[in-house]
Motif scaffolding. Sequence first.
Motif: not given
Length: 905
Positions: A119-122, A147-150, A164-169, A262-268
């Motif tokens: 998480e910290v590295i991501l 968003i982390a999966l798996g 396993d990650i996906v990114g939503f903006y 796990v990373a980025g904008d936590r509200d989103i």
Amino acid sequence: MEILNVTDCINSLINLSDKNSQREIELLCLGSDYLVRFSRRYPALFRDALKEYTKGYEKSSLEERLLRWLPEDPALTEGQIMRQLRLFKRTEMLKITLRFLTGISDIVNSMNELSLLAEVILERALQEALRLCSKRYGDARGGISIIALGKLGAQELNYSSDVDIVGFYEGNPLEETTGVIGPTGVRTGRVSLHEYYSKAMETLTRLLTTETEEAVLYRADLRLRPQGQKSPLAQTLTSAVQYYFTWGRVWERMVLIRARPVAGDRDIGQKFIEGISPFLWEQRIDYSGIEEIRQMKKKIDATFTKDDIKRGYGGIREIEFFIQTLQLIYAPEVPSLRTHRTLQALNALKRATILKEEETSVLEEAYLYLRRIEHFIQMKEDLQTHKLPKSHEAMKKLSLLMGYGSENQFLSDLKIKRLQVKKMYNDLLGTEEERHAEALALLTEDFSDEELQTYLSFRGAKDPERSAKSLISIKQALYAPELQPNRSLLKESIPICVEEAMMTEAVDEGLSFLEEILKKGPESIAFFQWFKDEPLFRKGLIRITAISSYMRRLLSGHPLYISYLIEDPSMRKTRQSLRENLSRMINHTGFKPEAFVRFRQLEQLRAGIFYAAGVFSEVYLYKTLTKIAEVAIEEATKRIYSEDPPVVVAMGKLGTRELDFQSDIDILIIDEKLRHRKAEELLKLLTEYTSQGPAFKVDMRLRPDGSKGPLVHSLESYRQYYLKRAANWEIQALLKARPITGRPSYRQAFIMMLKDVLGIRGSELNWHEIQQMRQRIIKEVSKESQGIDLKFGPGGLEDVEFFVQYLMLANNQISLSASIPRALKQLIKKDIIKSSSGQELLEIYTFLRKVYTLMCLNEESILKDRGDKTEMYARVVGKDNAMALIETVKSLREKAMEIIEESVR
């Protein structure tokens, strides 16, 4: 790749550190070659790790250390970022590994630490990716969440997991970035928000996955995003949520169970979790969804071998599928199941009593055990492998790390745990093919006696040594020379039968029954062909012989009964077909008691088989057993009384069509010709002892003057007796009376007489008299001192029956030969008893009758506080153990008395 000698490894690392670290060095050399090489290459980092690894592992301290490794500097290049992140990760992996190997962290904490590091590295890698994109394209509005999966989503990352990650903006995808001002003062590099965040995801992926001198940082898998590989790397939050509600499938719901920002904008990220929640948790999974999960697992099985502890049989994936499927089934009603963490979900299943405590323990222990193995396998070379090592030396090291003195003991324990997982998985999601394969493995693979006994104990065997011997005997029969011409049939049929036996509530007896059949040698082939072709019969026969000592006794005394059933496997016998069967018995044996004994035993066996198979309900079973007795009485009466047969009146359970396996046959005989010798002949035929016992236990003590009076009376004699001399309890008994033979006009005359008598004398019965009678029965007949007497004891079956009959007579609700459940429903309908009380009493009576039926199947009249049979009864009726059954029965009897006393006040 350099193969490290443990001794040389230890000596080389000791030279790089102080002598106080020898234990840590020995464990590291045993466990991780790649970290040994890293330590040799960076001795200063190795020494720092030895000093710091015992300190607590917190996110804030991790972030501080990363900041020292990678200060915020706008001039940093991609190459510099990659190198520093990789060195930081290796250093932290060294500390996490030392904590795990030395026992400071258990497997759960270690997985959490690995997830925290990722998480910290991501987070930092995303910041750098966004900085690099902004440097080229200018600033962008909105924000992006990773968003982390798996495993990472579940906070259960292993040593060499993919992330396993996906990114939503969030924002208008067509809106442009600000661009950047070039050397000439012209603003360039403007791109749409969609392109900007897609480039950011590309850059993030590159930072993570590029192979450098320090290897990759993480293998990132972005294929689980909506619409998979064909879709953009970054998608809007709105479109992602809409996709799942429009197109989302069951497998995607399983994936999303472990979704976590796990990373980025936590509200989103939180908006995404809340947005998909109705899709994920509020839709109940149906049969097609279960089938989709089965097919998905089947595809996985087709590509991986048995030595794969993640995706092979009884592996990590089967535990995860098992838990996640139950989450999807029950989460709509059980909010505590809505969690991304595997063990939290498992404990929630236990708290909700969806899983039993012992089932939870087996799964949790196996899951953590397999995850420890996975840790040790992957930490060796930082490779994403789940296969057990092939070399003896590597297996020896793995066994030592797992705490075993020998490789064989380790593999034995692993085999048992995987079999246990496979069994539980198959119970929920297994196909017929998988269940067959599981049982076939027991018969074809090598198991030590200890392994077999351990597994059979898990499957419910009370005497695992005996069951193991039965299983070994079955296995030997499978390869017996005289059976080889039929080996393909046996290889198909026997494993199914073994699995059926292990699914019964009495595993020892079920396996013993199969063993006895196979001892017949070539004769057994017909049985196993039949078992293959008739699955209901197979299931019912194996189960009824397992749970019923009475049925086992029938078969041991007359094994040809199975052959009879093969010839005539029909399920629901009509009266006519029963008469034909009895006639065949008589033609074969002669008109004597043996024919009636065999008829009764064979048809009871048939009824028991379909009851055990779940085809017959208790009510249908009682009616079937009653019909068997009636046909026997009708045929015997017809043959003994060649003309003008008497009226035989069914009383008691025969009259109400509620016969059990050990019920007496209560009858009266009304004969205007008073043919006493014929009556004696009838009684002798039905009751005379043979080598297989009597056909029936006939009780005629309900006739006038009881056992002292003549067997036969005229209708008028009965009328006068009931009107003038009969005790009130004898009038009460008439509620169950039902004529079953004789001319229709004679039967009708008897019924009219009954109604007259009940109309005149029914109201004489009072509750005080019934209470006195019940107290006398409890004192003189009940065997409560020996255990729980379900029939005669307080709050038992007779208390409920007497109470219901009293209400019927007291309220002039005459319903001749009505069963207790039917009579209770009538009393509820007429508001004679409160609906809630009547319904509860009906449920109590039904449960007690079910337990009593099991006792009859084992020729017992008293429920003991403990013992293997009581344990078996408990499992059949859905209770965890004998104590739980006893407590339930006691509570129900107390409640029955409470309802009765309240209703008659």
